[in-house]
Design an enzyme around this catalytic site. Structure first.
Site, PDB file in Angstrom:
ATOM      1  N   LYS A 193       0.859  -1.340  -0.122  1.00 36.93           N
ATOM      2  CA  LYS A 193       0.117  -0.019   0.000  1.00 36.93           C
ATOM      3  C   LYS A 193       1.093   1.311   0.583  1.00 36.93           C
ATOM      4  O   LYS A 193       1.176   1.479   0.769  1.00 36.93           O
ATOM      5  CB  LYS A 193      -0.620   0.063   0.872  1.00 36.93           C
ATOM      6  CG  LYS A 193      -1.912   1.240   1.093  1.00 36.93           C
ATOM      7  CD  LYS A 193      -2.859   0.934   2.580  1.00 36.93           C
ATOM      8  CE  LYS A 193      -2.954   2.541   2.995  1.00 36.93           C
ATOM      9  NZ  LYS A 193      -4.684   2.179   3.469  1.00 36.93           N
ATOM     10  N   LYS A 249      -2.128  -1.588  -4.154  1.00 43.32           N
ATOM     11  CA  LYS A 249      -2.828  -0.243  -4.461  1.00 43.32           C
ATOM     12  C   LYS A 249      -2.758   0.903  -3.818  1.00 43.32           C
ATOM     13  O   LYS A 249      -1.021   0.813  -3.323  1.00 43.32           O
ATOM     14  CB  LYS A 249      -3.532  -0.456  -2.583  1.00 43.32           C
ATOM     15  CG  LYS A 249      -4.764   0.740  -2.316  1.00 43.32           C
ATOM     16  CD  LYS A 249      -5.208   0.640  -0.836  1.00 43.32           C
ATOM     17  CE  LYS A 249      -5.797   1.834  -1.118  1.00 43.32           C
ATOM     18  NZ  LYS A 249      -6.356   1.967   0.736  1.00 43.32           N
TER      19      LYS A 249
HETATM   20  C1  PBG Z   1      -7.617   2.892   5.505  1.00 43.31           C
HETATM   21  C2  PBG Z   1      -7.602   3.363   3.797  1.00 43.31           C
HETATM   22  C3  PBG Z   1      -7.240   4.029   2.951  1.00 43.31           C
HETATM   23  C4  PBG Z   1      -8.673   3.367   1.619  1.00 43.31           C
HETATM   24  C5  PBG Z   1      -8.557   2.525   1.729  1.00 43.31           C
HETATM   25  N1  PBG Z   1      -7.976   2.011   3.526  1.00 43.31           N
HETATM   26  C6  PBG Z   1      -7.103   5.474   2.736  1.00 43.31           C
HETATM   27  C7  PBG Z   1      -5.769   5.492   3.155  1.00 43.31           C
HETATM   28  O1  PBG Z   1      -5.096   5.026   3.404  1.00 43.31           O
HETATM   29  O2  PBG Z   1      -5.378   6.604   3.863  1.00 43.31           O
HETATM   30  C8  PBG Z   1      -7.987   4.394   0.809  1.00 43.31           C
HETATM   31  C9  PBG Z   1      -9.100   3.521  -0.580  1.00 43.31           C
HETATM   32  C10 PBG Z   1      -9.234   4.692  -1.572  1.00 43.31           C
HETATM   33  O3  PBG Z   1      -8.523   5.584  -1.824  1.00 43.31           O
HETATM   34  O4  PBG Z   1      -9.953   4.234  -2.343  1.00 43.31           O
HETATM   35  N2  PBG Z   1      -6.026   3.154   5.867  1.00 43.31           N
END
Ligand code: PBG
Length: 325
Positions: A193, A249
């Site tokens: 991520k 992601k």
């Molecule tokens: C929470 C989380 C996030 C997303 C999924 N889980 C946001 C972040 O890390 O700030 C992003 C998903 C999206 O942008 O569609 N940790």
């Protein structure tokens, strides 16, 4: 004689015959934002077509999605009562826990429920772990993530999806689930991520942006997008710690990462087409610069071509409704 690649592009039927990648409905995952008020259905301005829903509305939406062929839902909670420890996330009466119980009671095995696990939507500072000054604490955050996971598993979640990016959280969650007798509940780890600029609309949707306290961004825990080897390292670690599926992601600016993780790991790979990627498509279509369905078709196939097995996208419902795939 020379080879003529155009022969295989001559007709729609031939193109269809030789297409290497396909997207089918049961690979799609539809994300949902869940709030406490059962009847709520509040549109999210940053994500056109997506709303924050209470469990009544969610139930109806999921039933319609199942009709279309979407068998998997990914749930995020949105709450008002936030504190420094994100306690609301482990409340058995929290909006997500309640929604899961209701969905599983109604749809059983026909529906696979994935529950996102993180602290950021539940903490008053908006970080994904506990903070101490400008530090996001790693090990101290693990028991909270583990407790939230157990509470979601007890409600009936099929898969727990930690998105916090603390080191060692997959192991901590696996151990906690096993200790609670939840050996059948799987883990979909947000392994790679990245600290991306494409999460903006989500943070509006989940009310989860970092606030005044703590670091101003998530770069001490989410990954640096200049790196690929780090993604493979994270994926292999999560696999070793007990993850059943691994996620990359965002998806579209990270196709090389999807391919690298797919090649290195022995788990199914999920790719998350995130909120900013969704909103970019919507904005292009809105301006009349491209056809929405054609863009979605291209994006989903590109992510499949890179090697993703599971596609998480806010466009899942529209893609099937309008037969874009
Ligand atoms: C929470 C989380 C996030 C997303 C999924 N889980 C946001 C972040 O890390 O700030 C992003 C998903 C999206 O942008 O569609 N940790």
């Amino acid at each position: 004689m020379f080879d003529r690649p155009r022969r295989l592009r001559a007709t729609p039927a031939i193109r269809e015959l030789v297409a290497e990648t396909r997207v089918v409905s049961h690979q799609l995952v539809q994300p949902h934002f869940v709030v406490a008020d059962d009847r709520a259905d509040v549109p999210i301005p940053a994500l056109p077509g997506i709303s924050r829903m209470g469990s009544d509305v969610l139930r109806a939406r999921v039933a319609a999605d199942l009709e279309l062929g979407i068998r998997t839902a990914l749930l995020f909670g949105v709450v008002d009562q936030k504190d420094p420890r994100g306690s609301a996330g482990e409340d058995p009466q929290g909006p997500v826990q309640r929604a899961i119980r209701r969905l599983k009671r109604e749809f059983g095995e026909a529906l696979t429920v994935i529950a996102d696990v993180c602290l950021c939507t539940y903490t008053d500072h908006g970080h994904c772990g506990l903070i101490d000054g400008n530090h996001v604490l790693n090990d101290a955050s693990l028991p909270l993530l583990a407790r939230q996971s157990v509470s979601l598993a007890q409600a009936g979640a099929d898969l727990i999806a930690p998105s916090d990016m603390m080191d060692g959280r997959v192991r901590a969650i696996r151990e906690a689930l096993d200790q609670d007798g939840r050996t059948d509940v799987g883990i979909l780890a947000y392994s790679a991520k990245y600290a991306s600029n494409f999460y903006g609309p989500f943070r509006q949707a989940a009310d989860s942006a970092p606030r005044a306290q703590g670091p101003k961004d998530r770069r001490t825990y989410q990954m640096d997008y200049r790196n690929r080897a780090d993604a493979v390292r994270e994926a292999l670690l999560d696999q070793q710690e007990g993850a059943d599926l691994l996620m990359v992601k965002p998806a579209l600016a990270y196709l090389d990462v999807i391919a690298a993780v797919k090649a290195a790991a022995a788990r199914p790979i999920a790719a998350y087409l995130v909120s900013g990627e969704y909103a970019a498509v919507e904005a292009l279509a809105e301006k009349g610069l491209a056809d929405r369905g054609a863009l979605v078709h291209e994006h989903l196939h590109a992510v499949r071509r890179a090697g993703a097995d599971v596609l998480i996208t806010y466009h899942a419902r529209a893609a099937l409704q309008h037969r874009w795939i």
